[in-house]
Design an enzyme around this catalytic site. Sequence first.
Site, PDB file in Angstrom:
ATOM      1  N   CYS A 129     -15.225 -10.544   7.872  1.00 47.57           N
ATOM      2  CA  CYS A 129     -15.907 -10.357   6.586  1.00 47.57           C
ATOM      3  C   CYS A 129     -15.327 -11.341   5.574  1.00 47.57           C
ATOM      4  O   CYS A 129     -14.122 -11.338   5.324  1.00 47.57           O
ATOM      5  CB  CYS A 129     -15.745  -8.930   6.064  1.00 47.57           C
ATOM      6  SG  CYS A 129     -16.450  -8.746   4.410  1.00 47.57           S
ATOM      7  N   LYS A 164     -15.307  -9.441  16.433  1.00 47.35           N
ATOM      8  CA  LYS A 164     -16.360 -10.189  15.737  1.00 47.35           C
ATOM      9  C   LYS A 164     -15.747 -11.368  14.999  1.00 47.35           C
ATOM     10  O   LYS A 164     -14.873 -11.204  14.149  1.00 47.35           O
ATOM     11  CB  LYS A 164     -17.116  -9.279  14.765  1.00 47.35           C
ATOM     12  CG  LYS A 164     -18.343  -9.964  14.155  1.00 47.35           C
ATOM     13  CD  LYS A 164     -19.263  -8.968  13.496  1.00 47.35           C
ATOM     14  CE  LYS A 164     -20.435  -9.635  12.804  1.00 47.35           C
ATOM     15  NZ  LYS A 164     -21.308  -8.658  12.149  1.00 47.35           N
ATOM     16  N   GLY A 216     -29.182 -15.424   7.908  1.00 45.99           N
ATOM     17  CA  GLY A 216     -30.617 -15.657   7.988  1.00 45.99           C
ATOM     18  C   GLY A 216     -30.929 -16.837   8.893  1.00 45.99           C
ATOM     19  O   GLY A 216     -30.013 -17.466   9.449  1.00 45.99           O
ATOM     20  N   GLY A 243     -29.172 -15.131  12.437  1.00 46.78           N
ATOM     21  CA  GLY A 243     -30.519 -15.597  12.089  1.00 46.78           C
ATOM     22  C   GLY A 243     -31.621 -15.273  13.076  1.00 46.78           C
ATOM     23  O   GLY A 243     -32.708 -15.845  12.994  1.00 46.78           O
TER      24      GLY A 243
END
Lengths: 304, 308
Positions: A129, A164, A216, A243
Site C-alpha cells: 500500500c 502482494k 486502471g 487494469g
Amino acid sequence: MVDLSVKVADLTLKNPIIAASGTFGFGQEMAEFFDISALGAISTKGFTRLPRKGNPAPRVAECDCGMLNAVGLQNPGLEVVLQKELPFMRSANATIIANIAGDTAEDYIYITERLAQENIAAIELNFSCPNVKEGCITFGSDPQIIESLTAECVKRSPHPIWVKLTPNVTSISDMAKAAEQGGATAVSLINTLLGMIIDIETRRPILHNNTGGYSGPAVKPVALRMISEVYNSVSIPIVGLGGISSAEDVAAFMIAGASAIQIGTGLLVEPSLPWKILAELPELCRKLKVDRISELTGTLELWT
Amino acid sequence: MKKIEHDCILIKKTFLNQDNILLTFQSQIISDTAQPGQFVAIKGPAFLRRPFGIAQVDRSSGTFSLGIRKKAAGTAAFFNTKISDNYSVLGPLGHGFELDGLETLFIIGGGTGIYPLLFLLETAREKGITTYIATGFRSSTDVLLAEEMNRLADGFCLATEDGSTGIKGFAQNALEKLWLDFCNNYRRDFDNSKSDDDKDLVEHSFEKSKTALFCCGPHPMMQKAAMWAKQIGLQCQVSLEERMACGIGICRTCAVAVKREPDAEVIKTDAGAIKNEIDTVVVRQEPEFDYDRCCVEGPVFPAEVVEW
C-alpha cells in the site's frame, strides 16, 4: 465444457477471478446486487490490528485511463473483521483471501496468528500500500524484510501466504524471489503505481495525501511486463492484477504467467464486471482452443 | 437480488443556459424508487462515472432528470450527448433528505446544488409541507430555475451578489429575509387572533420541531446556513459533495469527516483480546472524528454530525 477452475499452489479456485483488495470492501455492499459466491475468491479490504480512519479527502482523482487513490487503509480493525466481516463472507459462501497490513512486523505476525483458526483460503500480506507512512510499501521495497517477515508469517500460519508486491521498486523480480525464499505460497502483483495529479489553478495536488496509487487500464502494460518477468524468476504461482477490464485481459494475464487474476478498479466503474467476464470466459477459451483455462498460464512465447 | 445498474435512454435535453443543461432519461425503476437528495452515477466518456443529484422524477412517464453544469471535460461531455443514446446508470444511490414529520421547510441552495432541490420541492409539495426557498447566484445571467422555484415553493427569495436581480447579497441573506418575513407574519397572525382558539390555531401552525432547514450548495454556504440554523434552534440537513469513484460504498474514497459517536468506538470491542498486547502495539495518531461515505451514509447528513 470448459473447465474454469485454477490452482494457486494447493488451493483450488472454481475460476480465476478474484475481487481485488480495497475494491470490494468485505463483500456486504456487493452481495446486495450480485452472487459473491460465484467468484473464484474475494480479497478483503486490507485490514490492520487496530481500526484505521484513513486519509482526509480528496482520496480519489481521475486521470487518463484510470485513477489515483489515497484511501489510507480505512478499515474497522482486526476484531471487527473477525466478529462481523469474515462471518458474513462465510455466510455468503465467499472464498476468502484475508488481505492484512500493518505498521510493524509485529502487526503482521499478530494478525496472522489470530487468523490461524479462521476458515479462510489464504492470507495476502499487503507489503505494497503506497498511501500510509509506516509498514506496507516500506517493507515491500526491501527484499530482506520481505523474506524475513514472510518467513515469520509462514511459520505461524496453517494458511497459504500470498505476498502482494508493489511495482514501485527497481526490480520486482528481486522482491518476488525474496517472498519465495521466505516461503510464500504465491505472489500477487501489481499493487498501484505511485503517482500525483496537480490542479494548476490552486497549484496543489488534487489528493490530500499529495500522492496516490495509480490503477486502471493505464497500468495494464506495466503489470503484464512485471508478471512475465516474475514468472521467469520464481517457481511459485502468480496472482496477476493491474487494469484488467475484459475476458481478453484475463487471458493475457494468464498467458503472461498468472495462475489466477484479480479485478479491482474495473469493477469500481462497472460493478458487474467480474460476473460479465466470468460469463465470457468459456467462449474465449474455446476461441483460444483450451479445454481448461489453467492451460493458458505461462504460455507466453517471448521473441528471442 | 436488487438491480443496481440500469440502461437508460436519453429522451430530452434542455439547455438552461450555455453552461447548464437538464438531461432527462427513461427509467421506470429509478423514477419509482428515487427519494429527494439521492443521486445516480452515470457513465460518460470519462473513465469514472459522474455522480449527479436527481433533479426531477416523473413517475407517470417513468423518467428522471439530472442538472449538469459544465466544469471540466467529464461534465462537458454530457453536453454533446444525443437523444436516444443509451447510458449505464447506477442508482438511485445514497441516503436522501428525511422529510418525515415536517410541516414547514426552509431550503437554501446555490450552484449546482439547486438541481436536487427541484425534486425536494416537488416531494415536499406532495406531502403538504410548506416550503420557503432561498437561492443565490453571482449575477442575473447565472440565475437558474427561478420560475420553477417560484411555482413550486410557498415562498421564494432570490439573491444575486451584484444585485442585478432579486435582493443584493448571498443565498444566506435571502434565507434570513424569508425567515424574518415568516416570523413577522406569524407574529401578526398571532396578535390579530380574535379568540384563544384562533391563537391556538396560529401557534400550532409553527412548531420548531416540525420545521427544518435543508441545504444543498457550496460548502461555505452550507456551513454558514447550518450555523445559523443551530443558533435559532432549527434542525438542519445538508447535502454534501465529495470526489467519488464507485458510488456504492466499496472504494471508501468519498470520505466525509463526521463527529464520532462515543458509543461507536470500535476499539472497545477488542479490549479483551488485545489488552495484554496493547503495550507492544504502536498506537497511531488517529483523528478525533470518523470518516463516513458520502455515497452511502450521505450525501445528506444531519448538519450537527458534520465536522466542518
